[in-house]
Motif scaffolding. Structure first.
Motif, PDB file in Angstrom:
ATOM      1  N   ILE A 633       7.259  -5.357  -7.518  1.00  0.00           N
ATOM      2  CA  ILE A 633       6.182  -4.501  -7.026  1.00  0.00           C
ATOM      3  C   ILE A 633       6.362  -4.323  -5.531  1.00  0.00           C
ATOM      4  O   ILE A 633       6.758  -5.260  -4.829  1.00  0.00           O
ATOM      5  N   HIS A 634       6.115  -3.114  -5.047  1.00  0.00           N
ATOM      6  CA  HIS A 634       6.351  -2.809  -3.631  1.00  0.00           C
ATOM      7  C   HIS A 634       5.378  -1.732  -3.175  1.00  0.00           C
ATOM      8  O   HIS A 634       5.345  -0.635  -3.738  1.00  0.00           O
ATOM      9  N   ILE A 635       4.587  -2.040  -2.159  1.00  0.00           N
ATOM     10  CA  ILE A 635       3.699  -1.057  -1.540  1.00  0.00           C
ATOM     11  C   ILE A 635       4.516  -0.212  -0.569  1.00  0.00           C
ATOM     12  O   ILE A 635       5.253  -0.750   0.273  1.00  0.00           O
ATOM     13  N   ALA A 657       6.496   0.032  -8.813  1.00  0.00           N
ATOM     14  CA  ALA A 657       6.573  -1.197  -9.601  1.00  0.00           C
ATOM     15  C   ALA A 657       7.007  -0.883 -11.021  1.00  0.00           C
ATOM     16  O   ALA A 657       6.836   0.240 -11.502  1.00  0.00           O
ATOM     17  N   ASN A 658       7.572  -1.890 -11.675  1.00  0.00           N
ATOM     18  CA  ASN A 658       7.866  -1.751 -13.100  1.00  0.00           C
ATOM     19  C   ASN A 658       6.852  -2.522 -13.934  1.00  0.00           C
ATOM     20  O   ASN A 658       7.077  -2.781 -15.119  1.00  0.00           O
ATOM     21  N   VAL A 699      -3.501  -4.308   3.080  1.00  0.00           N
ATOM     22  CA  VAL A 699      -3.426  -3.789   1.721  1.00  0.00           C
ATOM     23  C   VAL A 699      -2.618  -4.769   0.877  1.00  0.00           C
ATOM     24  O   VAL A 699      -1.510  -5.168   1.248  1.00  0.00           O
ATOM     25  N   LYS A 700      -3.189  -5.138  -0.260  1.00  0.00           N
ATOM     26  CA  LYS A 700      -2.536  -6.079  -1.169  1.00  0.00           C
ATOM     27  C   LYS A 700      -2.593  -5.532  -2.581  1.00  0.00           C
ATOM     28  O   LYS A 700      -3.578  -4.905  -2.983  1.00  0.00           O
ATOM     29  N   VAL A 701      -1.534  -5.772  -3.353  1.00  0.00           N
ATOM     30  CA  VAL A 701      -1.507  -5.342  -4.745  1.00  0.00           C
ATOM     31  C   VAL A 701      -1.020  -6.496  -5.611  1.00  0.00           C
ATOM     32  O   VAL A 701      -0.145  -7.275  -5.195  1.00  0.00           O
TER      33      VAL A 701
END
Length: 819
Positions: A633-635, A657-658, A699-701
């Motif tokens: 995952i990548h913002i 992201a996958n 920002v966080k995911v």
């Protein structure tokens, strides 16, 4: 008695170990001197040189191999890169352990014309910068060892001198019109090889399997190196499967003949080679003669390749969408002289991006690259450097034939290779007064026939020469939707139109440039100027930043934001094209080129998904999100320190992201969960509109894929103040690690507001003890560079002293800072 037996055993063991080691290549990396100019003659390289001798050439410098003449000047913004002669020299202790053995210099690649000398005797020469070649120095070494100068001046060592020359020459390929540097130097490994009197020159191992994978066939032929004209001997050959099990063992006597067949067997239910499971068999062999033994091994793989006419590509009977990229042999600070460790790092990065296919542009590449493609599971299109310029005369054509023969013979055994490329952009004239399409077609047919004669098991291909598209097995037209022509939403229709014109379609070269660390709040703005629905081919002048029709390559912002959108669109479309064999993005890494002096990093083609030093751009993660299975995952925006807009305005945040789903957080507050859908453009549905706070934002995911969880986080400032044109700059040191400092310049308007869309040219300078770390061809390693979002950075080697860094930009006051 026991001690004597033990002593003899030890001596015997050491001698056998030495022979085993000696018949392997010994890399000659160290103790070389180099001079970047021509000499008056070979005598200037080897004549006695004493301290203070005013007659000696004083400009030799110590280097290690591999080494390129153009390690720095290829991207120096102020000079043309050097094209001319250069010399290398060293002294070696040459002691061949074999009775009647042969001593060989094995060049894995040197550019572009090379001459080799033992003392003052010329022992060999080669034309072509990319294929391997050897020089037998046995006789010259033995003759030199009998001379007094060997014992008195060189004290038991043999002087070796190598002259390389990459001067412009219209009767050579590749053309100097090509969009890459034609490098000089010994830029691949050079090896000293000790051979017994009878050895193998080439081993051809042809592994085949039917489309069902049930029946394999292996045919092994050998070409001997036999200068002493031995009549024959015996050989032992083993076929070992990927688990180490011996499948077949053969021992026979033989009489030497051209390309002698050693083995022809069937292998039932072989373990198949594929990108997911690159299973490699080993062919071990030993040649036994009256003088000595010669041992070696080759790696092979059983796989079935099939480009379906008017259809997709199949591997081992099943459709495989080729997910590819390209590789140029180029690296920051080294040019073509990449070490094995660097090559391995680069190829692993490709595999981790999800690549299962690579086109090696535009020349035969190192055996290290092909070995890695075999072991990592990356299918290959490899080609000769008949690239642009037209067609030359007899010397030109003979070089092309020779390079094709060498490429096929030297890389014949690699299971990764499926295509032999015969040319690139051969419809591009310019080197000769005559440009005759029929003559080009005639020569293309000759090369196509030669390739099939030498290797009927693989396909032939070219890219962008429509009037030769019917000659080769596989054709790639020019399609640059959203860059040189059209918009990226044209991609699918244009590809389908081109697919219908040819027998087998494979789309190599697509994408566009991006200036690393440049980002945009409205990256698709320039698309409104572009004509849609037409051709998307590249045409004369399209690479220019001036004049001509509206096109993104000229009128776009060259941001990472735009290129991620373009790539995202292409990848989501490719998932809905069942007839597509595959594509290859151009290229994996930014590379130097003499034909693009005006690019944001001068003399750099900036289309890579990583920079020239392998620093990942944002686009790397777009590919990962479509092509990989390991949870990621990548913002978007890790190198975007300041975003901008109105207060209270919602701004899009994209996540690549996958994962099956992801949850977004802004400054600790959840903004909900979204599910991934590859057809929900952009970012496969993983995008949120967020109300940034003025100042710092976090920002966080959090993403989920099955039972695994992955996270990513970025911090940035949000600027709401509007700016006018830049009127001043500020230069500050922003970090220091050890003896290396990094400085950053920012552009401001007359009210002190940072100009976040400024693209002014920045010119760094330095005086004092330190050294600018420039001429790297990267956004942060160039003394002349366009600003990215109103800033630019560079690093300085301080050399434990004091320095003053300066920044000039036209129309703005020059600024300084002391380090």
């Amino acid at each position: 008695m026991f001690k004597k037996i033990k002593y003899l055993f030890l001596i015997s063991f050491l001698f056998i170990s030495y022979l085993s080691l000696a018949q392997q290549s010994i890399r000659l990396n160290n103790n070389w001197e180099f001079i970047k100019q021509d000499l008056g003659g070979i005598w200037e390289s080897v004549r006695p040189v004493g301290l203070g001798n005013p007659e000696s050439v004083p400009l030799w410098q110590n280097v290690t191999l591999p080494h390129s003449v153009n390690a720095e000047d290829a991207v120096d913004p102020d000079v043309n890169y050097y094209q001319g002669p250069a010399w290398y020299r060293t002294q070696l202790a040459v002691e061949n352990p074999y009775q009647k053995g042969r001593t060989i210099l094995h060049f894995e690649g040197a550019g572009q014309k090379t001459e080799v000398y033992i003392y003052t005797t010329k022992v060999g020469a080669h034309v072509g910068g990319y294929d391997e070649w050897t020089v037998d120095i046995t006789d010259a070494v033995e003759a030199f060892k009998k001379s007094d100068v060997y014992k008195k001046q060189f004290k038991g060592k043999v002087p070796i001198s190598v002259r390389t020359d990459n001067s412009r020459d219209l009767e050579m390929i590749p053309s100097n019109l090509s969009d890459f540097n034609v490098y000089g130097g010994i830029y691949r490994y050079l090896n000293l090889v000790y051979l017994p009197a009878l050895s193998i020159d080439k081993m051809f191992a042809k592994a085949e399997v039917d489309s069902l994978g049930k029946l394999g066939k292996l045919n092994v032929k050998a070409r001997f190196y036999n200068p002493n004209h031995y009549g024959g001997g015996s050989y032992r050959l083993k076929l070992i499967d990927p688990s180490g099990k011996i499948v077949n063992e053969t021992y026979k006597k033989f009489e030497i003949s051209e390309d002698l067949q050693l083995l022809n067997i069937e292998v039932k239910k072989p373990i198949l080679w594929s990108p997911d499971k690159p299973a490699l068999y080993t062919v071990q062999y030993e040649i036994i003669s009256s003088e000595s033994n010669y041992k070696g091994e080759e790696k092979i793989g059983f796989r079935n390749i099939n480009f379906v006419e008017k259809g997709p590509f199949k591997l081992n009977g099943k459709r495989l969408l080729l997910r590819g990229t390209h590789r140029h042999e180029d690296q920051a600070g080294l040019a073509a002289a990449m070490t094995e460790d660097l090559i391995r790092k680069e190829m692993v990065m490709m595999k981790e991006m999800g690549v299962n296919f690579i086109r090696l542009g535009h020349y035969q590449q190192s055996r290290i690259v092909l070995n890695l493609c075999d072991s990592l599971g990356i299918l290959v299109w490899e080609e000769i450097p008949w690239c642009r310029g037209g067609l030359g005369g007899d010397i030109y054509k003979q070089q092309a034939r020779t390079m094709l023969k060498n490429m096929i013979e030297q890389h014949y055994n690699h299971p990764s290779i499926m295509i032999w490329g015969l040319g690139n952009e051969n419809d591009w004239p310019g080197d000769f007064p005559e440009f005759d399409k029929e003559k080009i077609r005639t020569f293309m047919k000759e090369l196509n026939d030669l390739s099939h004669k030498m290797d009927a098991s693989r396909y032939t291909a070219i890219r962008r020469c429509d009037f030769c598209s019917d000659i080769v097995d596989v054709y790639s037209p020019s399609i640059w939707a959203g860059w040189y022509r059209g918009v990226y939403t044209d991609y699918k229709q244009v590809s389908e139109d081109e697919f219908k014109k040819v027998k087998r379609f494979l789309h190599v070269e697509w994408g566009g440039d991006s200036h690393a660390m440049r980002h945009s709040e409205n990256p698709d703005k320039a698309l409104s100027k572009i004509k849609t629905g037409g051709s998307a081919d590249e045409r004369a002048g399209d690479a220019s930043l001036y004049g001509g029709a509206a096109r993104i390559s000229k009128d776009g912002d060259w941001s990472e934001s735009y290129i991620t959108n373009l790539i995202d669109w292409h990848l989501k479309e490719q998932e809905t094209m069942p007839w597509l064999s595959g594509t290859a993005y151009w290229p994996f890494k930014d590379f130097s080129t003499p034909v693009r002096p005006d690019n944001p990093v001068p003399y750099m083609n900036q289309k890579g998904v990583v920079e020239r030093d392998l620093t990942k751009k944002e686009s790397y993660y777009v590919f990962q999100s479509y092509w990989t299975d390991k949870p990621m995952i990548h913002i978007y925006g890790h190198t975007w320190p300041v975003r901008w807009g109105d207060e209270g305005e919602e701004k899009m945040v994209k996540v690549y992201a996958n994962c099956t789903e992801a949850e977004m957080f802004l400054n600790g507050k959840s903004f909900g969960i979204k599910k991934r859908n590859s057809q929900d453009y952009p970012a496969a549905g993983l995008r949120w509109s967020l109300p940034f706070a003025k100042g710092e934002n976090i920002v966080k995911v959090i993403g989920k894929k099955g039972k695994e969880t992955v996270t990513d986080e970025i911090k940035f400032n949000y600027q709401t103040e509007k700016w006018e044109k830049p009127t001043k700059m500020e230069l500050k040191k922003i970090s220091q690690q050890g003896d290396e400092a990094t400085v950053e310049v920012k552009l401001y308007d007359n009210k002190g507001v940072q100009c976040l869309d400024a693209i002014n040219w920045i010119n760094f300078g330095l005086t004092g003890d330190g050294k600018l770390l420039d001429n790297l061809g990267t956004s942060s390693g160039s003394r002349k560079v366009q600003a990215y979002n109103g800033r630019a950075i560079i690093s300085i080697k301080l050399n434990k002293g004091k320095s003053v860094v300066s920044v000039k930009s036209e129309g703005l006051p020059t600024v300084f800072t002391e380090l």
